[in-house]
Design an enzyme around this catalytic site. Structure first.
Site, PDB file in Angstrom:
ATOM      1  N   ASP A  17      96.406  41.672  64.733  1.00 53.63           N
ATOM      2  CA  ASP A  17      96.404  42.363  63.455  1.00 53.63           C
ATOM      3  C   ASP A  17      96.890  43.785  63.735  1.00 53.63           C
ATOM      4  O   ASP A  17      96.912  44.249  64.878  1.00 53.63           O
ATOM      5  CB  ASP A  17      95.020  42.334  62.787  1.00 53.63           C
TER       6      ASP A  17
HETATM    7  C1  BGC Z   1      95.800  43.129  57.538  1.00 52.50           C
HETATM    8  C2  BGC Z   1      96.647  41.902  57.768  1.00 52.50           C
HETATM    9  C3  BGC Z   1      98.089  42.210  57.427  1.00 52.50           C
HETATM   10  C4  BGC Z   1      98.544  43.387  58.271  1.00 52.50           C
HETATM   11  C5  BGC Z   1      99.995  43.778  58.047  1.00 52.50           C
HETATM   12  C6  BGC Z   1      96.370  44.360  58.224  1.00 52.50           C
HETATM   13  O1  BGC Z   1      95.705  45.506  57.827  1.00 52.50           O
HETATM   14  O2  BGC Z   1      94.482  42.898  57.979  1.00 52.50           O
HETATM   15  O3  BGC Z   1      96.171  40.830  57.012  1.00 52.50           O
HETATM   16  O4  BGC Z   1      98.879  41.077  57.625  1.00 52.50           O
HETATM   17  O5  BGC Z   1      97.725  44.503  57.966  1.00 52.50           O
HETATM   18  O6  BGC Z   1     100.161  44.403  56.822  1.00 52.50           O
END
Ligand code: BGC
Length: 677
Positions: free
Chosen positions: A233
């Protein structure tokens, strides 16, 4: 590409080139290697459609019209359909749109378990139940990946709250992990063949998920034989060595100091200083090259890579038919619904929620929708020009007065209430489950003025319906239901569509009744202990006899279904369950038949009921169909921590077939032989 060709390509890469491929070198991509024709890997959110274009090294939205897209039903909405065929189709739409926008990996679906009604990201997830989650996630992933786009199943694992999301340490028993929190991911990998998976922000038992070798090696790679790419993540990595050795392939983050990411220069130095073997990096590159090969991104295959398409008319049609099945009829006394407008002149629509667009909100799941039909617009479109649709938002004390006056005057009144993405939002949990912004007072005033008023609730999570649930004669629930959501709701309310959605989670009577809140711990502090163990959602409510407002699996129709003739036959170690379901009403409709297993729990405490299979079928009036289900040994098992496996203990078992977890129509006791996996 043949394996040896991948190896040859790998051997041509310098260490620096390899490092460029295993960390973000832009907010949403890694580096390619031009001299070897290896392209960068482009990723994009998200689950409800392909996210708008952002800057390459910043989060500023680009000012372009090129990134308007189809807006799909959220995962909770999709789960309300209980229809894997729609999941497949929504996957196809999402995969085609992602590819059409030039993406390689779509950061979806989110399949964490809805452990508490308060989690801000519940709308991105599917259910409180692992079986429903798994059975919807698998076709969704398969659909996405039909388009030379990889799904990225997230967030692995136990990412069930937003409070302290970047660091909270989850303590959960191995049994609950295996029975509740992992089955969706396991199915995504083993049956869905998900090509990438996203490690979560939080910690599991003292180690961050993206550097957690128990999760990423032992379970994911060794047990489930995952051979795809693990992506972090954004900003979920905290240590170079642990991430590099723990099983992570690509580090992504939120800042633009790309060279300083843990798996960038710091890792490069560790390899140069021989602290990390280059073979560790090679393993990641192998995974990435294999992924690229599967996506037809390398060599000759590129000529035939599917181009995808976005904003296709067909996508809107598919979305519309999915969203029509995602509307759940919770209550319908005196057949108050559908509202028949024939011969009528007016329709009152009350509540600000009727006139809100949701697509851009929610955090990373927000998108620039090509269009979004609000409930008000949907009702106007369906009612036509001969009906005067009168809208009163009902905000503030005077607004409530006007709403009540309008409700008193009109025969047909619809109140639209619920949440929006200020509440159902990434990065923040709700603080309670009450309807916010004076909506309870508004509904109450409207019902006082007209007790035939119908209430539609639009929210991505369970909300407290107690202030009106006994009084309102008809109640409908829908989640964020995509670009056609308002029309789908209108078509159900006005009777053009016979509702067939079922709840993927329980509507409790109050927050304090929910297991994570009553027995467990929420949101915890630095650590959260899942004290409720496997007793999540209906597993708790059923086992403890806690009354709920609307149970898991509940959803009514404008027709009636009869369940008849349950047959349970042994087929080797498995059981074949057959049941006849008949439409005994006067309208065609769709019914989801649910099969639960009930174990008495003689030797070990078991949830009273557990969903193990379901199927949705379409029935004309008077028509009867036989549905078949297969229950395997695993359907009767629980996870034994000492033996480290699923076992079927000596116990009394019952197969229960019903229309919701608490509306069991047929049941039969069966003998299951003891079994150890
Ligand atoms: C989220 C993810 C997301 C990623 C990219 C993160 O803060 O938890 O679900 O895909 O950001 O935007």
């Amino acid at each position: 590409m043949e394996r040896h060709e991948i190896e040859e390509l790998l051997n041509k890469l310098t260490l620096e080139e390899k490092i460029g491929m295993i960390h973000g070198t832009g907010i949403f991509h890694t580096d390619g290697v031009e001299r070897l024709d290896i392209p960068p890997l482009w990723m994009s959110d998200g689950p409800m459609g392909v996210r708008r274009e952002l800057g390459d090294d910043n989060w500023e939205p680009k000012k372009t019209t090129g990134d308007f897209v189809s807006y799909l039903p959220s995962n909770t909405a999709l789960a309300c359909t209980w229809n894997p065929r729609h999941a497949k189709q929504m996957g196809r739409v999402l995969g085609a749109e992602a590819r059409g926008r030039g993406k390689d990996v779509i950061l979806a679906p989110g399949i964490n378990i809805i452990r508490t009604p308060l989690c801000g990201r519940n709308f991105e997830y599917m259910s409180e139940d692992p079986c429903l989650t798994a059975q919807m996630a698998v076709p969704l992933i398969i659909g996405i990946q039909e388009n030379d786009t990889a799904a990225c199943v997230k967030h692995f694992a136990v990412n069930n709250q937003e409070t302290n999301r970047l660091s909270v340490n989850v303590k959960v028993s191995e049994r609950a992990l295996r029975e509740i929190y992992l089955p969706g991911f396991e199915a995504a990998v083993t049956d869905g063949k998900a090509q990438t998976i996203m490690g979560a922000y939080n910690q599991l038992r003292g180690e961050f998920c993206c550097q957690n070798s128990y999760l990423l090696w032992d379970i994911l790679r060794m047990e489930w034989k995952f051979d795809g790419v693990v992506i972090s993540d954004w900003g979920a990595v905290h240590n170079t060595l642990k991430a590099a050795l723990g099983g992570l392939d690509i580090e992504m983050s939120v800042t633009n100091d790309f060279d300083h990411y843990y798996m960038a220069e710091p890792l490069c130095s560790k390899v140069q200083e021989k602290e990390v073997d280059e073979a560790v990096i090679d393993e990641k590159i192998r995974n990435i090259l294999n992924l690229m090969d599967r996506l037809s991104m390398l060599g000759d295959k590129r000529k035939n890579r599917k181009p995808g398409v976005y904003n296709a008319l067909k996508h809107r049609e598919d979305i519309r038919s999915c969203s029509e099945e995602a509307v759940v009829l919770l209550k319908n006394e005196e057949n108050r619904l559908p509202i028949i407008l024939e011969g009528k002149k007016r329709l009152a629509v009350i509540g600000e929620q009727a006139d809100v667009l949701h697509a851009p909100g929610g955090g990373s799941a927000g998108i620039k929708a090509l269009y979004e039909i609000s409930p008000l617009m949907g009702l106007k479109m369906e009612a036509g020009g001969n009906i005067k649709v009168e809208f009163e938002p009902g905000a503030g004390a005077d607004g409530v007065k006007r709403a009540a006056a309008l409700a008193e005057e009109c025969e047909d009144v619809i109140v639209i209430c619920g949440l929006n993405h200020e509440y159902d939002v990434e990065g923040q949990d709700r603080t309670d489950i009450k309807l916010p912004e004076g909506q309870e007072e508004l509904i109450s005033a409207v019902l006082n003025a007209n007790d035939n008023a119908v209430v539609a609730v639009l929210a991505g999570s369970p909300v407290d319906l107690e202030s009106f649930a006994d009084r309102a004669k008809a109640i409908v629930y829908t989640s964020y239901n995509g670009m056609e959501g308002g029309r789908a709701l209108a078509r159900v309310l006005l009777g053009n569509v016979n509702p067939s959605g079922k709840l993927p989670f329980t509507f409790p009577i109050c927050l304090e009744d929910c297991p994570a809140h009553k027995l467990g711990e929420f949101p915890g502090g630095e650590t959260v202990v899942y004290k409720e163990d496997v007793f999540v959602g209906y597993r708790y409510f059923q086992s403890e006899g806690v009354k709920v407002r609307y149970p898991f699996g509940h959803g009514l129709s404008y027709t009636k279904y009869q369940y008849e003739n349950l047959r349970v036959e042994k087929a080797g170690l498995d059981f074949c369950i057959k049941v006849d379901v008949r439409n005994s009403g006067t309208r065609a409709g769709l019914e989801t038949v649910q099969v639960y297993v009930r174990a008495a729990g003689k030797t070990v405490k078991r949830p009273l009921m557990e969903l193990r299979a379901f199927d949705k079928t379409e029935l004309e009036p008077g028509e009867s169909k036989t549905l078949s289900f297969c229950l395997t040994q695993r359907s009767f098992s629980y996870y034994n921590e000492e033996l480290k496996s699923f076992i079927v203990p000596d116990d009394e078992y019952e197969v229960c077939v019903g229309s919701s977890v608490s509306d069991i129509r047929l049941r039969q006791c069966i003998e299951v032989s003891e079994y150890e996996n």
